[in-house]
Scaffold this motif. Sequence first.
Motif, PDB file in Angstrom:
ATOM      1  N   ALA A   1       0.633  -0.711  54.143  1.00  0.00           N
ATOM      2  CA  ALA A   1      -0.356   0.311  54.494  1.00  0.00           C
ATOM      3  C   ALA A   1       0.362   1.505  55.117  1.00  0.00           C
ATOM      4  CB  ALA A   1      -1.376  -0.262  55.470  1.00  0.00           C
ATOM      5  N   MET A   2      -0.004   2.699  54.673  1.00  0.00           N
ATOM      6  CA  MET A   2       0.633   3.905  55.174  1.00  0.00           C
ATOM      7  C   MET A   2      -0.423   4.755  55.874  1.00  0.00           C
ATOM      8  SD  MET A   2       3.618   5.128  55.502  1.00  0.00           S
ATOM      9  CE  MET A   2       4.610   4.276  54.279  1.00  0.00           C
ATOM     10  N   LEU A   3      -0.584   4.502  57.164  1.00  0.00           N
ATOM     11  CA  LEU A   3      -1.637   5.151  57.946  1.00  0.00           C
ATOM     12  C   LEU A   3      -1.031   6.173  58.898  1.00  0.00           C
ATOM     13  CD1 LEU A   3      -3.836   1.985  58.590  1.00  0.00           C
ATOM     14  CD2 LEU A   3      -4.423   3.941  57.152  1.00  0.00           C
ATOM     15  N   GLN A   4      -0.515   7.235  58.311  1.00  0.00           N
ATOM     16  CA  GLN A   4       0.066   8.319  59.111  1.00  0.00           C
ATOM     17  C   GLN A   4      -1.036   9.089  59.818  1.00  0.00           C
ATOM     18  OE1 GLN A   4       2.069  11.316  56.847  1.00  0.00           O
ATOM     19  NE2 GLN A   4       3.096  12.206  58.625  1.00  0.00           N
ATOM     20  N   PRO A   5      -0.913   9.316  61.119  1.00  0.00           N
ATOM     21  CA  PRO A   5      -1.918  10.136  61.812  1.00  0.00           C
ATOM     22  C   PRO A   5      -2.015  11.529  61.198  1.00  0.00           C
ATOM     23  CG  PRO A   5      -0.508   9.002  63.386  1.00  0.00           C
ATOM     24  CD  PRO A   5       0.131   8.828  62.038  1.00  0.00           C
ATOM     25  N   GLY A   6      -3.186  12.145  61.384  1.00  0.00           N
ATOM     26  CA  GLY A   6      -3.397  13.503  60.910  1.00  0.00           C
ATOM     27  C   GLY A   6      -3.748  14.414  62.072  1.00  0.00           C
ATOM     28  N   LEU A   7      -3.403  15.686  61.963  1.00  0.00           N
ATOM     29  CA  LEU A   7      -3.619  16.624  63.051  1.00  0.00           C
ATOM     30  C   LEU A   7      -4.331  17.861  62.532  1.00  0.00           C
ATOM     31  CD1 LEU A   7      -2.927  17.218  66.084  1.00  0.00           C
ATOM     32  CD2 LEU A   7      -0.891  18.381  65.237  1.00  0.00           C
TER      33      LEU A   7
ATOM     34  N   ASP B   1      -7.164  21.154  64.188  1.00  0.00           N
ATOM     35  CA  ASP B   1      -8.036  21.720  65.221  1.00  0.00           C
ATOM     36  C   ASP B   1      -7.765  21.132  66.608  1.00  0.00           C
ATOM     37  OD1 ASP B   1      -9.183  23.064  63.097  1.00  0.00           O
ATOM     38  OD2 ASP B   1     -10.867  21.673  62.909  1.00  0.00           O
ATOM     39  N   GLY B   2      -6.493  20.875  66.922  1.00  0.00           N
ATOM     40  CA  GLY B   2      -6.131  20.344  68.227  1.00  0.00           C
ATOM     41  C   GLY B   2      -6.464  18.886  68.419  1.00  0.00           C
ATOM     42  N   LYS B   3      -6.830  18.191  67.344  1.00  0.00           N
ATOM     43  CA  LYS B   3      -7.185  16.770  67.423  1.00  0.00           C
ATOM     44  C   LYS B   3      -6.206  15.950  66.600  1.00  0.00           C
ATOM     45  CE  LYS B   3     -12.154  17.828  67.641  1.00  0.00           C
ATOM     46  NZ  LYS B   3     -11.974  19.309  67.429  1.00  0.00           N
ATOM     47  N   LEU B   4      -5.740  14.852  67.174  1.00  0.00           N
ATOM     48  CA  LEU B   4      -4.907  13.898  66.452  1.00  0.00           C
ATOM     49  C   LEU B   4      -5.795  12.720  66.059  1.00  0.00           C
ATOM     50  CD1 LEU B   4      -1.851  13.344  65.688  1.00  0.00           C
ATOM     51  CD2 LEU B   4      -1.918  11.695  67.561  1.00  0.00           C
ATOM     52  N   ILE B   5      -5.875  12.436  64.756  1.00  0.00           N
ATOM     53  CA  ILE B   5      -6.708  11.354  64.252  1.00  0.00           C
ATOM     54  C   ILE B   5      -5.797  10.221  63.790  1.00  0.00           C
ATOM     55  CG2 ILE B   5      -8.634  10.754  62.771  1.00  0.00           C
ATOM     56  CD1 ILE B   5      -9.141  13.207  64.558  1.00  0.00           C
ATOM     57  N   ALA B   6      -6.028   9.019  64.304  1.00  0.00           N
ATOM     58  CA  ALA B   6      -5.206   7.871  63.952  1.00  0.00           C
ATOM     59  C   ALA B   6      -6.103   6.709  63.538  1.00  0.00           C
ATOM     60  CB  ALA B   6      -4.319   7.459  65.125  1.00  0.00           C
ATOM     61  N   ALA B   7      -5.566   5.833  62.688  1.00  0.00           N
ATOM     62  CA  ALA B   7      -6.346   4.702  62.186  1.00  0.00           C
ATOM     63  C   ALA B   7      -5.485   3.448  62.145  1.00  0.00           C
ATOM     64  CB  ALA B   7      -6.885   5.007  60.787  1.00  0.00           C
ATOM     65  N   SER B   8      -6.125   2.288  62.311  1.00  0.00           N
ATOM     66  CA  SER B   8      -5.448   1.005  62.212  1.00  0.00           C
ATOM     67  C   SER B   8      -5.889   0.300  60.937  1.00  0.00           C
ATOM     68  CB  SER B   8      -5.771   0.129  63.424  1.00  0.00           C
ATOM     69  OG  SER B   8      -7.103  -0.363  63.338  1.00  0.00           O
ATOM     70  N   SER B   9      -5.145  -0.734  60.549  1.00  0.00           N
ATOM     71  CA  SER B   9      -5.503  -1.487  59.352  1.00  0.00           C
ATOM     72  C   SER B   9      -6.811  -2.250  59.515  1.00  0.00           C
ATOM     73  CB  SER B   9      -4.371  -2.455  58.980  1.00  0.00           C
ATOM     74  OG  SER B   9      -3.248  -1.743  58.500  1.00  0.00           O
ATOM     75  N   ASP B  10      -7.239  -2.492  60.754  1.00  0.00           N
ATOM     76  CA  ASP B  10      -8.491  -3.208  61.003  1.00  0.00           C
ATOM     77  C   ASP B  10      -9.724  -2.329  60.849  1.00  0.00           C
ATOM     78  OD1 ASP B  10      -7.169  -5.587  61.509  1.00  0.00           O
ATOM     79  OD2 ASP B  10      -6.977  -5.181  63.651  1.00  0.00           O
ATOM     80  N   GLY B  11      -9.542  -1.045  60.591  1.00  0.00           N
ATOM     81  CA  GLY B  11     -10.673  -0.160  60.370  1.00  0.00           C
ATOM     82  C   GLY B  11     -11.076   0.687  61.549  1.00  0.00           C
ATOM     83  N   ASP B  12     -10.283   0.673  62.618  1.00  0.00           N
ATOM     84  CA  ASP B  12     -10.569   1.522  63.775  1.00  0.00           C
ATOM     85  C   ASP B  12      -9.975   2.904  63.559  1.00  0.00           C
ATOM     86  OD1 ASP B  12     -11.855  -0.518  65.281  1.00  0.00           O
ATOM     87  OD2 ASP B  12      -9.895  -1.361  65.773  1.00  0.00           O
ATOM     88  N   VAL B  13     -10.799   3.925  63.697  1.00  0.00           N
ATOM     89  CA  VAL B  13     -10.347   5.306  63.584  1.00  0.00           C
ATOM     90  C   VAL B  13     -10.662   5.994  64.908  1.00  0.00           C
ATOM     91  CG1 VAL B  13     -10.448   7.433  62.256  1.00  0.00           C
ATOM     92  CG2 VAL B  13     -10.914   5.252  61.126  1.00  0.00           C
ATOM     93  N   ALA B  14      -9.688   6.703  65.470  1.00  0.00           N
ATOM     94  CA  ALA B  14      -9.862   7.317  66.786  1.00  0.00           C
ATOM     95  C   ALA B  14      -9.307   8.727  66.786  1.00  0.00           C
ATOM     96  CB  ALA B  14      -9.172   6.479  67.864  1.00  0.00           C
ATOM     97  N   ALA B  15      -9.946   9.588  67.576  1.00  0.00           N
ATOM     98  CA  ALA B  15      -9.501  10.968  67.745  1.00  0.00           C
ATOM     99  C   ALA B  15      -9.043  11.182  69.180  1.00  0.00           C
ATOM    100  CB  ALA B  15     -10.629  11.938  67.402  1.00  0.00           C
TER     101      ALA B  15
END
Length: 387
Positions: free
Chosen positions: A63-69, A71-85
Amino acid sequence: MGLLNRAAGRTVAVALAIALAACASNDEKEDIEPVELVEITSSVELREVWSADIGGIDRKRYAMLQPGLADGKLIAASSDGDVAAFERSTGRSLWETDLDIELSGGVGVGLGIAVVVDYRGRAIALDLNSGDQLWDYQVSGEVVSAPAVGSGVVVLQTVDGKLVGLDASSGEELWSHSTTLPVLTLRGTAAPVISGGLVIAGLDNGKLIALDARDGTPRWEQRVAIPQGSAELERVVDIDGSPVVRGDLVFAASYQGRVVALSKDGGRGLWARDASTHHAVAVGGGHVYLSGASGTVYAYNVGNGQIVWTNSELLRRELSGPAYFQDVVVVGDLEGYLHVLDPNSGQFIGREQVDGDAIRIPMLVDGDLLFVLSDDGELVALRLARS
């Protein structure tokens, strides 16, 4: 390295790998362990600004879950389906969403959305400000890379050789492009990029392709790597690292192939050098940097491709792709170390262990911050300090 892919070739690949291992001499077997790190004198330090535990990344299925950036927000995700800003500068939590699915690709950000994909090829778009789900779309193949977002579209690249363009507002499919793939490929796929109305993608057949972002019309195609040898394993030439666009140039590298510089307008080849990597290159300070599949780090002259320096002191340490950050080069390894190299000489000038697990996900550079995500889900923002 990525796992070999394709059901038709998996048995052959495993059998060949076992046969090669059985034929290895005792001396060769002694050289399969990662080299031990030597003591260095540090002149720079990577200092933690903030960190967060977002949940583990599925390395076994690549799985390649590189964070994205955006509007000043970093968005990250885990393989379990959690997405956080998170707030970029402070790490303050802005929102969290539990999608309750196994994520494999992401995070694509832009145009007010964040897009992630699960193993079944289901793409989900979330509102960048709230985390609310906006739309979802089912593609025909598995996706293990980040979608590209821009020019009004979301572009997904599947492991079975398709590029699919979706309307960023509705998720409606606008176009698709299919490519014939070789019998064997590596498990990963390169994340496409969007630049100047073009979608530029590295393919598992060793080619780089540019499509019109609006309708998927091919604009140019260029071969990065030419398969060599008679065995299928020897002929694997995947491009698993995303193309890097700098101005009117595109840089890309393949496994068992080459590193190249091309013109963005037309794909004309400017220079090419033999290379082998699973990652994207980094560009900065007049050089192109590459983490070789064996663990050697290379620097090439950005204008003519001549090798400026090499560093072979990290052999078999399963290096991440390099990042050019605040006039230094940073690579991660299988034990969670970040190695800082002088961009002009390739000498070590710093080292920091940010986690005990591997750093495989591409690092993200944004101004004065470097964002690193380990395979066990430790997300760290770092700032460079000089002695």
